[in-house]
Enzyme design. Structure first.
Site, PDB file in Angstrom:
ATOM      1  CG  ASN A   1       8.296 -14.229  19.655  1.00 38.29           C
ATOM      2  OD1 ASN A   1       8.124 -13.135  19.707  1.00 38.29           O
ATOM      3  ND2 ASN A   1       7.250 -14.603  19.040  1.00 38.29           N
TER       4      ASN A   1
ATOM      5  CG  ASP B   1       7.766 -18.217   9.041  1.00 38.59           C
ATOM      6  OD1 ASP B   1       9.067 -18.123   7.905  1.00 38.59           O
ATOM      7  OD2 ASP B   1       7.161 -18.994   9.788  1.00 38.59           O
TER       8      ASP B   1
ATOM      9  CB  SER C   1      -0.497 -17.917  16.425  1.00 39.85           C
ATOM     10  OG  SER C   1      -1.603 -19.282  16.972  1.00 39.85           O
TER      11      SER C   1
ATOM     12  CG  HIS D   1       8.326 -22.385  17.785  1.00 39.35           C
ATOM     13  ND1 HIS D   1       8.785 -22.107  16.228  1.00 39.35           N
ATOM     14  CD2 HIS D   1       7.839 -21.232  17.485  1.00 39.35           C
ATOM     15  CE1 HIS D   1       8.907 -20.745  15.839  1.00 39.35           C
ATOM     16  NE2 HIS D   1       8.330 -19.932  16.840  1.00 39.35           N
TER      17      HIS D   1
ATOM     18  CG  HIS E   1       9.908 -16.390  16.894  1.00 37.31           C
ATOM     19  ND1 HIS E   1       8.649 -16.225  16.300  1.00 37.31           N
ATOM     20  CD2 HIS E   1      10.569 -15.151  16.307  1.00 37.31           C
ATOM     21  CE1 HIS E   1       8.459 -15.848  16.137  1.00 37.31           C
ATOM     22  NE2 HIS E   1       9.473 -14.454  15.352  1.00 37.31           N
ATOM     23  N   GLY E   2      10.699 -19.038  20.177  1.00 36.26           N
ATOM     24  CA  GLY E   2      11.167 -19.851  20.803  1.00 36.26           C
ATOM     25  C   GLY E   2      12.050 -19.825  22.292  1.00 36.26           C
TER      26      GLY E   2
ATOM     27  CG  ASP F   1       3.567 -15.469  16.584  1.00 40.85           C
ATOM     28  OD1 ASP F   1       4.335 -15.343  16.722  1.00 40.85           O
ATOM     29  OD2 ASP F   1       3.599 -16.974  17.562  1.00 40.85           O
ATOM     30  CG  HIS F   2       4.779 -18.129  13.169  1.00 44.34           C
ATOM     31  ND1 HIS F   2       6.502 -18.194  12.732  1.00 44.34           N
ATOM     32  CD2 HIS F   2       5.431 -18.625  15.176  1.00 44.34           C
ATOM     33  CE1 HIS F   2       7.427 -18.763  13.979  1.00 44.34           C
ATOM     34  NE2 HIS F   2       6.405 -18.102  14.545  1.00 44.34           N
TER      35      HIS F   2
ATOM     36  CD  GLU G   1      11.035 -17.721  11.197  1.00 40.90           C
ATOM     37  OE1 GLU G   1      10.243 -17.138  12.584  1.00 40.90           O
ATOM     38  OE2 GLU G   1      11.723 -18.415  11.539  1.00 40.90           O
TER      39      GLU G   1
HETATM   40  P1  13P Z   1       8.306 -20.971  23.023  1.00 34.96           P
HETATM   41  O1  13P Z   1       7.233 -21.629  21.939  1.00 34.96           O
HETATM   42  O2  13P Z   1       8.983 -20.934  23.821  1.00 34.96           O
HETATM   43  O3  13P Z   1       7.332 -20.433  23.782  1.00 34.96           O
HETATM   44  O4  13P Z   1       8.024 -19.363  21.288  1.00 34.96           O
HETATM   45  C1  13P Z   1       7.011 -19.015  20.987  1.00 34.96           C
HETATM   46  C2  13P Z   1       6.730 -18.151  20.088  1.00 34.96           C
HETATM   47  O5  13P Z   1       8.709 -18.134  19.274  1.00 34.96           O
HETATM   48  C3  13P Z   1       6.165 -17.599  19.014  1.00 34.96           C
HETATM   49  O6  13P Z   1       6.000 -17.281  17.733  1.00 34.96           O
HETATM   50  O1  G3H Z   2       4.873 -20.154  17.462  1.00 39.20           O
HETATM   51  C1  G3H Z   2       4.447 -20.395  18.134  1.00 39.20           C
HETATM   52  C2  G3H Z   2       3.469 -20.034  18.387  1.00 39.20           C
HETATM   53  O2  G3H Z   2       4.104 -20.535  19.689  1.00 39.20           O
HETATM   54  C3  G3H Z   2       2.224 -20.340  18.551  1.00 39.20           C
HETATM   55  O3  G3H Z   2       1.033 -21.787  18.762  1.00 39.20           O
HETATM   56  O4  G3H Z   2       0.523 -21.757  16.240  1.00 39.20           O
HETATM   57  O5  G3H Z   2      -0.194 -23.344  17.894  1.00 39.20           O
HETATM   58  O6  G3H Z   2      -0.954 -21.077  18.295  1.00 39.20           O
HETATM   59  P1  G3H Z   2      -0.124 -22.187  17.883  1.00 39.20           P
HETATM   60 ZN    ZN Z   3       7.751 -18.329  16.742  1.00 40.27          ZN
END
Ligand code: 13P
Ligand code: G3H
Ligand code: ZN
Length: 331
Positions: A265, A115, A60, A191, A222-223, A93-94, A145
């Protein structure tokens, strides 16, 4: 071996989901690689073919800034050497537009996620389109997304009433106009550790509608952490104060995968395991101050968790099939 995300999706689509796991540090990285090869306690254990899985390692923006992105990249390169049997993709990620460009130019990533889901529909398309053009020139694929998940991610917090499921017709238009290669859809998850307070779950009707209009197109969930009660209890028994909530039921992963959810994810569950193991060490060994004392059991517990999760995703046991399919590709 680092491969393209597209290669992994082609093998998995409609059959199983590829686990996409976030990492921030060395112990998570080692546990993740071990778990995906069915090695639990040491790097030298023989790989277990029935447990071995292709996977996606995700970084991320927060993880990139936590120490320095170069440490994460170097750790992943080292893991590639230490675990030569592993087949995986490296994913941002994101990402924001700027961070996506940085990853695309770096030559290290297999794919990026842009994102812009908090923007208007047209602006989200416009931004995604620009990232897609730059990424495709360099052979990377792009996850975008559409829709709004609840919960907290990076510096954005979305309350439950503002979360909204992805509209299937909009999804079709979005994919056509943006040119993205996979789409993160809002299908009931959020999330973080506080997803469901009752018997809520995935909106399978919505996933099926999207798949019907976008057949063969990889969807991303996600999530997807399941927030296991066992780990929440262990944290609370060691002094933590987490409320009783739940996450995605593990028996919902495979039905979702059959409907095109190809990437799942997971980050929060790994954090819960980390928190429990470290809290227990501080509780049980108050005179110990060696970082390896909690680090070692954490790597083993995380590897065990990854092995189990891949079984639930259906990716366990798929590694050799993916290797054979990649070897059969024309050069
Ligand atoms: P969780 O918070 O459910 O682990 O999801 C992580 C996620 O979507 C990372 O992009
Ligand atoms: O969707 C978010 C991921 O869980 C990443 O979390 O941005 O705190 O590293 P973070
Ligand atoms: Zn995510």
């Amino acid at each position: 071996m680092i491969v393209t995300t597209k290669d992994l999706f082609e093998q998995a689509y409609g059959k199983y989901a590829v686990g996409a796991y976030n990492i921030n540090n060395l112990e998570q990285t080692v546990g993740l690689f071990r778990g995906n090869l069915g090695k639990i306690n040491s790097n030298d254990e023989p790989a277990d073919p029935a447990a071995s899985a292709p996977f996606i390692i995700q970084i991320s923006r927060g993880a990139r800034g936590f120490t320095d992105k170069r440490f994460l990249e170097a750790m992943i390169r080292a893991a590639e050497d230490v675990f030569p049997a592993a087949i995986f993709a490296v994913h941002l990620d994101h990402g924001t537009e700027e961070v996506c460009y940085d990853c695309i130019e770096s030559g290290f990533y297999s794919s990026v996620m842009i994102d812009a889901s908090h923007e208007t529909f047209d602006k989200n398309i416009e931004i995604t389109r620009r990232v897609v053009e730059r990424a495709h020139e360099r052979g990377l694929s792009v996850e975008a997304e559409l829709g709004m998940l609840g919960g907290v991610e990076e510096d954005i917090q979305v309350s439950a009433e503002h979360a909204c499921l992805t509209d299937p017709d909009q999804a079709v238009e979005f994919v056509e106009r943006s040119g993205c290669d996979s789409l993160a859809v809002a299908i009931g998850t959020s999330h973080g550790a506080y997803k469901f307070t009752g018997s809520q779950g995935l909106h399978f009707d919505r996933i099926a509608q999207i798949q019907k209009l976008l057949p063969g197109f990889p969807l991303v969930m996600h999530g997807s952490s399941s927030v296991p009660k066992e780990w929440v209890d262990r944290i609370n028994n060691a002094g933590g104060q987490l409320p009783n909530t739940s996450g995605v039921k593990e028996d919902q992963y495979l039905p979702a995968a059959k409907l095109g959810v190809t990437k799942v994810n997971i980050d929060t569950d790994g954090r819960l395991i980390w928190c429990a193991v470290y809290r227990e060490m501080f509780r049980d060994k108050p005179a110990d101050f060696d970082p390896r004392t909690p680090g070692k059991p954490f790597m083993a517990e995380y590897a065990k968790y990854i092995k189990h999760k891949n079984q639930m995703l259906g990716s366990a046991g798929q590694l050799e099939k993916v290797r054979a399919a990649l070897a059969a590709q024309p050069a």
